[in-house]
Design a protein around this motif. Structure first.
Motif, PDB file in Angstrom:
ATOM      1  N   ASP A  12      -7.208   1.276  -2.740  1.00 34.41           N
ATOM      2  CA  ASP A  12      -8.262   1.006  -3.732  1.00 34.41           C
ATOM      3  C   ASP A  12      -9.230   2.188  -3.784  1.00 34.41           C
ATOM      4  OD1 ASP A  12      -7.168  -1.472  -4.223  1.00 34.41           O
ATOM      5  OD2 ASP A  12      -8.651  -2.587  -3.022  1.00 34.41           O
ATOM      6  N   TRP A  13      -9.633   2.636  -2.628  1.00 33.42           N
ATOM      7  CA  TRP A  13     -10.593   3.751  -2.565  1.00 33.42           C
ATOM      8  C   TRP A  13      -9.987   5.016  -3.172  1.00 33.42           C
ATOM      9  CZ3 TRP A  13     -10.769   8.630  -0.514  1.00 33.42           C
ATOM     10  CH2 TRP A  13     -12.027   9.247  -0.530  1.00 33.42           C
ATOM     11  N   LEU A  14      -8.743   5.326  -2.782  1.00 34.32           N
ATOM     12  CA  LEU A  14      -8.092   6.550  -3.291  1.00 34.32           C
ATOM     13  C   LEU A  14      -7.957   6.485  -4.808  1.00 34.32           C
ATOM     14  CD1 LEU A  14      -5.312   6.963  -0.595  1.00 34.32           C
ATOM     15  CD2 LEU A  14      -7.005   8.708  -1.171  1.00 34.32           C
ATOM     16  N   GLU A  15      -7.549   5.335  -5.315  1.00 33.70           N
ATOM     17  CA  GLU A  15      -7.358   5.197  -6.773  1.00 33.70           C
ATOM     18  C   GLU A  15      -8.692   5.331  -7.501  1.00 33.70           C
ATOM     19  OE1 GLU A  15      -5.112   1.593  -7.245  1.00 33.70           O
ATOM     20  OE2 GLU A  15      -3.192   2.626  -6.866  1.00 33.70           O
ATOM     21  N   ALA A  16      -9.749   4.828  -6.882  1.00 30.77           N
ATOM     22  CA  ALA A  16     -11.071   4.931  -7.515  1.00 30.77           C
ATOM     23  C   ALA A  16     -11.543   6.392  -7.581  1.00 30.77           C
ATOM     24  CB  ALA A  16     -12.079   4.083  -6.743  1.00 30.77           C
ATOM     25  N   GLN A  17     -11.037   7.229  -6.675  1.00 31.06           N
ATOM     26  CA  GLN A  17     -11.390   8.659  -6.721  1.00 31.06           C
ATOM     27  C   GLN A  17     -10.691   9.362  -7.883  1.00 31.06           C
ATOM     28  OE1 GLN A  17     -13.717   9.768  -4.264  1.00 31.06           O
ATOM     29  NE2 GLN A  17     -13.609   7.544  -4.135  1.00 31.06           N
ATOM     30  N   GLY A  18      -9.605   8.743  -8.392  1.00 31.34           N
ATOM     31  CA  GLY A  18      -8.881   9.313  -9.541  1.00 31.34           C
ATOM     32  C   GLY A  18      -7.895  10.382  -9.127  1.00 31.34           C
ATOM     33  N   ASP A  44     -14.638   3.398   6.562  1.00 30.24           N
ATOM     34  CA  ASP A  44     -14.428   2.299   7.511  1.00 30.24           C
ATOM     35  C   ASP A  44     -13.839   1.167   6.674  1.00 30.24           C
ATOM     36  OD1 ASP A  44     -14.733   0.003   9.078  1.00 30.24           O
ATOM     37  OD2 ASP A  44     -16.635   0.652   9.941  1.00 30.24           O
ATOM     38  N   LEU A  45     -12.523   0.925   6.816  1.00 28.04           N
ATOM     39  CA  LEU A  45     -11.805   0.057   5.883  1.00 28.04           C
ATOM     40  C   LEU A  45     -11.148  -1.118   6.586  1.00 28.04           C
ATOM     41  CD1 LEU A  45     -10.014   2.978   4.021  1.00 28.04           C
ATOM     42  CD2 LEU A  45     -12.013   1.704   3.179  1.00 28.04           C
ATOM     43  N   ARG A  46     -11.071  -2.238   5.874  1.00 26.99           N
ATOM     44  CA  ARG A  46     -10.542  -3.447   6.487  1.00 26.99           C
ATOM     45  C   ARG A  46      -9.021  -3.418   6.585  1.00 26.99           C
ATOM     46  NH1 ARG A  46     -13.954  -7.597   8.154  1.00 26.99           N
ATOM     47  NH2 ARG A  46     -12.689  -8.800   9.605  1.00 26.99           N
ATOM     48  N   ASP A  47      -8.355  -2.797   5.624  1.00 25.10           N
ATOM     49  CA  ASP A  47      -6.890  -2.755   5.683  1.00 25.10           C
ATOM     50  C   ASP A  47      -6.359  -1.661   4.763  1.00 25.10           C
ATOM     51  OD1 ASP A  47      -7.055  -3.768   3.115  1.00 25.10           O
ATOM     52  OD2 ASP A  47      -6.507  -5.810   3.682  1.00 25.10           O
ATOM     53  N   MET A  48      -5.048  -1.606   4.621  1.00 22.30           N
ATOM     54  CA  MET A  48      -4.417  -0.543   3.844  1.00 22.30           C
ATOM     55  C   MET A  48      -4.658  -0.706   2.345  1.00 22.30           C
ATOM     56  SD  MET A  48      -2.981   1.747   5.765  1.00 22.30           S
ATOM     57  CE  MET A  48      -1.819   2.498   4.622  1.00 22.30           C
ATOM     58  N   SER A  49      -4.842  -1.943   1.885  1.00 20.74           N
ATOM     59  CA  SER A  49      -5.144  -2.152   0.464  1.00 20.74           C
ATOM     60  C   SER A  49      -6.475  -1.494   0.118  1.00 20.74           C
ATOM     61  CB  SER A  49      -5.265  -3.642   0.115  1.00 20.74           C
ATOM     62  OG  SER A  49      -4.173  -4.336   0.574  1.00 20.74           O
ATOM     63  N   ALA A  50      -7.441  -1.658   1.010  1.00 21.69           N
ATOM     64  CA  ALA A  50      -8.761  -1.075   0.774  1.00 21.69           C
ATOM     65  C   ALA A  50      -8.664   0.446   0.703  1.00 21.69           C
ATOM     66  CB  ALA A  50      -9.723  -1.499   1.884  1.00 21.69           C
ATOM     67  N   LEU A  51      -7.755   1.004   1.491  1.00 19.80           N
ATOM     68  CA  LEU A  51      -7.553   2.455   1.453  1.00 19.80           C
ATOM     69  C   LEU A  51      -7.070   2.903   0.070  1.00 19.80           C
ATOM     70  CD1 LEU A  51      -7.120   5.275   2.923  1.00 19.80           C
ATOM     71  CD2 LEU A  51      -4.741   4.544   3.128  1.00 19.80           C
ATOM     72  N   ALA A  60       0.838  -1.205   0.000  1.00 18.45           N
ATOM     73  CA  ALA A  60       0.000   0.000   0.000  1.00 18.45           C
ATOM     74  C   ALA A  60       0.870   1.252   0.000  1.00 18.45           C
ATOM     75  CB  ALA A  60      -0.936  -0.007   1.203  1.00 18.45           C
ATOM     76  N   LEU A  61       1.909   1.266   0.836  1.00 18.61           N
ATOM     77  CA  LEU A  61       2.802   2.434   0.863  1.00 18.61           C
ATOM     78  C   LEU A  61       3.445   2.638  -0.500  1.00 18.61           C
ATOM     79  CD1 LEU A  61       4.556   1.928   4.340  1.00 18.61           C
ATOM     80  CD2 LEU A  61       2.968   3.767   3.715  1.00 18.61           C
ATOM     81  N   GLN A  62       3.798   1.543  -1.145  1.00 18.88           N
ATOM     82  CA  GLN A  62       4.412   1.654  -2.476  1.00 18.88           C
ATOM     83  C   GLN A  62       3.419   2.200  -3.500  1.00 18.88           C
ATOM     84  OE1 GLN A  62       5.698  -2.416  -2.520  1.00 18.88           O
ATOM     85  NE2 GLN A  62       7.776  -1.936  -1.828  1.00 18.88           N
TER      86      GLN A  62
END
Ligand SMILES: [Mg+2]
Length: 230
Positions: free
Chosen positions: A224-230, A215-222, A111-113
């Motif tokens: 994913d959400w940010l990338e979906a915002q564009g 409300d997210l399960r882990d850093m990957s979900a974070l 996720a950090l990467q």
């Protein structure tokens, strides 16, 4: 919401902190048993923990500084054994090195990467994790800790300090962390957006007020959400 930067909690958000703290207690105890057996006998791990709690309760002026609390604890333990000067530097190195031997959650480093370069990430912690020792400094634009600012989460001022450093308005920043009160309530009170890393799928504690923005399960979900915002 338009997110331009992140502030990110460390302990229990990127790695479980308890195993590292327990290892640090064990390593310190092993060191004492080898080099200061009298001190080790007088202060087995549970007694040392109780002494540390006593120091924390007494020195509320040092609530933001776990490092100072621990130095005082070690000094007192040695004093009680008739040793005036505890070898604080060595003891601290033993403790601190184990405390930073953390094992990241499997989703944290990827996720950090993925965040790298797209969203500046500022670490924001009440603890004394050392990004260099852990080997993840390169993923952060800046590091803010309670020890340096003199203010601990959930005090909104530590979040405001992060916003000022980033040169952004609070609502442009998403604070990410595991602790409902320290992370979500603190950041929300400072006007930041909030992402609760809720690894165990707990319900939001309603008595803390409005639920986090995410409300997210882990850093990957974070990410994913940010990338979906564009
Ligand atoms: Mg945490």
């Amino acid at each position: 919401m338009r997110i331009r930067a992140l502030t990110l909690d460390l302990d229990d958000t990127l790695w479980p902190v308890l195993p590292a703290l327990e290892r640090a207690d064990r390593d310190l105890d092993a060191y004492l048993r080898q080099h200061y057996p009298n001190v080790a006998r007088a202060w087995p791990i549970p007694a040392m923990r109780a002494l540390r709690a006593e120091v924390a309760a007494e020195r509320t002026d040092l609530a933001h500084d776990f490092t100072a609390q621990r130095h005082i604890t070690m000094q007192r333990a040695f004093n009680a054994c008739g040793i005036d000067e505890a070898p604080l530097e060595t003891l601290w190195e033993v403790y601190f090195s184990a405390r930073n031997s953390v094992e990241l959650y499997p989703d944290s480093l990827p996720a950090l990467q993925r965040l790298a370069g797209r969203w500046p990430v500022v670490s924001l912690t009440n603890g004394n994790a050392d990004l260099d020792r852990i080997g993840i400094r390169e993923h952060f634009a800046h590091h803010i800790c309670a020890r340096d600012t003199g203010i601990a989460k959930p005090d909104p001022r530590i979040f405001v300090a992060a916003a000022e450093h980033l040169g952004l308005r609070p609502e442009e920043i998403l604070h990410v962390g595991d602790d409902p009160e320290l992370d979500v309530v603190g950041a929300r009170d400072a006007g930041l957006r909030t992402a609760w890393i809720n690894r165990h799928g707990h319900p939001w504690p309603g008595l803390l007020g409005t639920a986090p923005d995410l409300d997210l399960r882990d850093m990957s979900a974070l990410v994913d959400w940010l990338e979906a915002q564009g």
